[in-house]
Design an enzyme around this catalytic site. Structure first.
Site: not given
Ligand code: S3P
Length: 423
Positions: A161, A308, A335
C-alpha cells in the site's frame, strides 16, 4: 465484440494526478515559503487535502480548474481549531496522520461515511510504535491523534500500500527519524521521488524501503502530470466504443501502469508516444486502437500496479471473449466502497456474468446487450467504469450518482459526452 475503426479525433487530456497533487500540497504546506503546484487536480479529494492543510496553518490559493496553486508553507503545522475533515479521501487521511504524528498537539481527524468505514489501524499501529498516541486506539475515523517526538522505526507492511508506506515516510520526514519498511510488493513511489528532490535518502529494492532524514523541505515548483488512472477510463472508452483515442501528458509511474500490460494481453496494445517527464515522473501520450478483446487472468502480484483500474478492467472483461479471473482482490473490499462485491453485483445487474470466489473476481465476457441502473454507493471509480461500459455497442447503462466522479475526475461528464460523440 469486434469494433469498427474510426479515424483518431483530437487528443484528450485528463486532470492532474491525484496521488501527486495530495503529496505536493502536503510537502508545500511544510516548506517554509512560497511553492507553486502547476496543473494540480482540483477535484473534491484534492480540495479535502487543501482544506485540512489550511486548517493546520498553510495558505493555499483556491483550487480552480485550469489554475495553478500557490502554497505559503510553514515549517511546522499549528494546532487545528476544528476536526480535520478529509471528506472521501483515504490518501488525505492516511498521509495526514503520518505528518501529524510528528506534531506535538492533538488533532481530530474525520471523513465522510465511506472514509469512516475504512481501516486505519494499518496506519495507527506503526505510527503508535513511532511515538504517536491515538484516542480511541484507532480502527476507524473519527479519531484523535497526538504527535510528538518520534522514534526511528522498522515496520513490515501487511499489504502492498502506497498510502501506508507514504504515511510512514512522511512521519520520518516530519519527525526527522529514519524509517525502514518491508513491503510485500512494490507500490507507486511518488512520495519517494518527491522526498529525494529535497535531499532525503530513500533507497528502495528487494522488498525494502529505507528512508534517512538527510534533507530539508524548501519551497518548490512542480508540474503535475495527467492522472493515469483517469486516462484508463478514456482509453477504455475508445476500446469499448470502437474508436482510436489519444490522451496527452499522462503520468507513467511504473507503479501505476499495470493496466497497460493487461489490456495489451487482452489484445489491445496501447502505444506510448511523446515520452517526457513532469514533476520527476515519466510521462507520455497514450494512443489506443480498439480491437477484439480476449479474456485474461490478472495475478495477485499485479494488483498493486493496477489497484485503481480494477473497476474499469472488470468492465472491459465483461466485453471480452472468454472468462477472466482477477486474483487476490482483498484490498478492493476496503476502497471507497467494497468494490469487489459492488463490481460483481453491478455486472450481474446489467446482464453480464460475474461472481466473487474467495478474494477473486470471475467475469465471463459476452456481447449480449447490457442495460440497467448501476448503484455506485458514491464510489467515483464504479460510477465512471460503468458509464464507460455503457459506450459499448448495444449497451444502455446509467449510474445512480454520476456526480461522484468529481471525487477524482472533475469534468468527467463533459469528457464522456466528447467520447460518446466519437462513436
Ligand atoms: C494511493 C494509493 C492506493 C490507491 C489510492 C491512492 C496513493 O491506495 O488505491 O487511490 O495516493 O498513495 P492503497 O495504498 O491503499 O493501495
Amino acid at each position: 465484440m469486434r469494433t469498427t475503426r474510426q479515424p483518431i479525433g483530437d487528443a484528450l487530456t485528463v486532470p492532474g494526478d491525484k496521488s501527486i497533487t495530495h503529496r505536493a500540497l502536503m510537502l508545500a504546506a511544510l516548506a517554509p515559503g512560497t511553492s507553486q503546484v502547476r496543473g494540480p487536480l482540483t477535484s473534491l479529494d484534492a480540495r479535502s487535502t487543501a482544506r485540512v492543510l489550511r486548517a493546520l496553518g498553510a495558505e493555499i490559493s483556491a483550487l480552480r480548474h485550469g489554475a495553478d496553486v500557490t502554497v505559503e508553507g510553514r515549517a511546522r503545522f499549528s494546532a487545528p481549531a476544528r476536526p480535520l475533515d478529509c471528506g472521501n479521501s483515504g490518501t488525505t487521511a492516511r498521509l495526514l496522520l503520518g505528518l501529524l504524528a510528528a506534531h506535538p498537539f492533538e488533532a481530530r481527524v474525520t471523513g465522510d461515511r465511506s472514509l469512516r468505514h475504512r481501516p486505519m489501524a494499518r496506519i495507527a499501529e506503526p505510527l503508535a510504535q513511532m511515538g504517536a498516541t491515538f484516542e480511541p486506539p484507532a480502527e476507524r475515523l473519527p479519531l484523535a491523534i497526538t504527535g510528538g517526538r518520534l522514534r526511528p522505526t522498522q515496520w513490515t507492511l501487511p499489504v502492498a500500500s502506497a498510502q501506508i508506506k507514504s504515511a510512514l515516510l512522511l512521519a520520518g520526514m516530519a519527525g526527522d527519524v529514519a524509517v525502514m519498511l518491508n513491503e510485500p510488493a512494490p507500490s507507486r513511489d511518488h512520495t519517494e521521488r518527491l522526498l529525494r528532490r529535497f535531499g532525503y535518502i530513500v533507497e528502495a529494492g528487494e522488498g525494502v524501503v529505507h528512508f534517512a532524514p538527510t534533507g530539508r523541505l524548501e519551497p518548490f515548483e512542480l508540474d503535475v502530470p495527467g492522472d493515469v488512472s483517469s486516462a484508463a477510463f478514456v482509453a477504455a472508452a475508445g476500446v469499448l466504443g470502437g474508436f482510436e483515442v489519444a490522451v496527452e501528458g499522462v503520468g507513467l509511474n511504473p507503479g501505476r501502469t499495470g493496466w497497460l500490460e493487461v489490456i495489451a494481453r487482452m489484445g489491445c496494445p496501447v502505444d506510448v508516444e511523446s515520452r517526457g517527464d513532469a514533476g520527476g515522473e515519466p510521462t507520455g501520450t497514450l494512443v489506443v486502437t480498439p480491437t477484439l478483446l480476449r479474456a485474461t487472468d490478472i495475478a495477485a502480484a499485479e494488483v498493486p500496479s493496477l489497484i485503481d483500474e480494477l473497476p474499469i478492467l472488470a468492465c472491459l472483461a465483461a466485453r471480452a471473449e472468454g472468462t477472466s479471473r482477477f486474483h487476490g482482490l482483498a484490498e478492493l473490499r476496503v476502497k471507497e466502497s467494497d468494490r469487489l462485491t459492488l463490481l460483481a453485483e453491478n455486472l450481474t445487474l446489467v446482464g453480464a456474468t460475474a461472481r466473487v470466489e474467495g478474494d477473486d473476481l470471475v467475469v465471463e465476457g459476452s456481447d449480449v446487450p447490457l442495460a440497467g441502473i448501476v448503484g455506485t454507493e458514491g464510489d467515483h471509480r464504479i460510477a465512471m467504469a460503468f458509464q464507460v461500459l455503457g459506450l459499448a455497442p448495444g449497451c444502455a447503462i446509467t449510474v445512480d450518482d454520476p456526480g461522484c466522479a468529481d471525487v477524482s475526475f472533475p469534468g468527467f461528464a463533459a469528457t464522456l459526452a466528447d467520447l460518446e460523440a466519437r462513436r
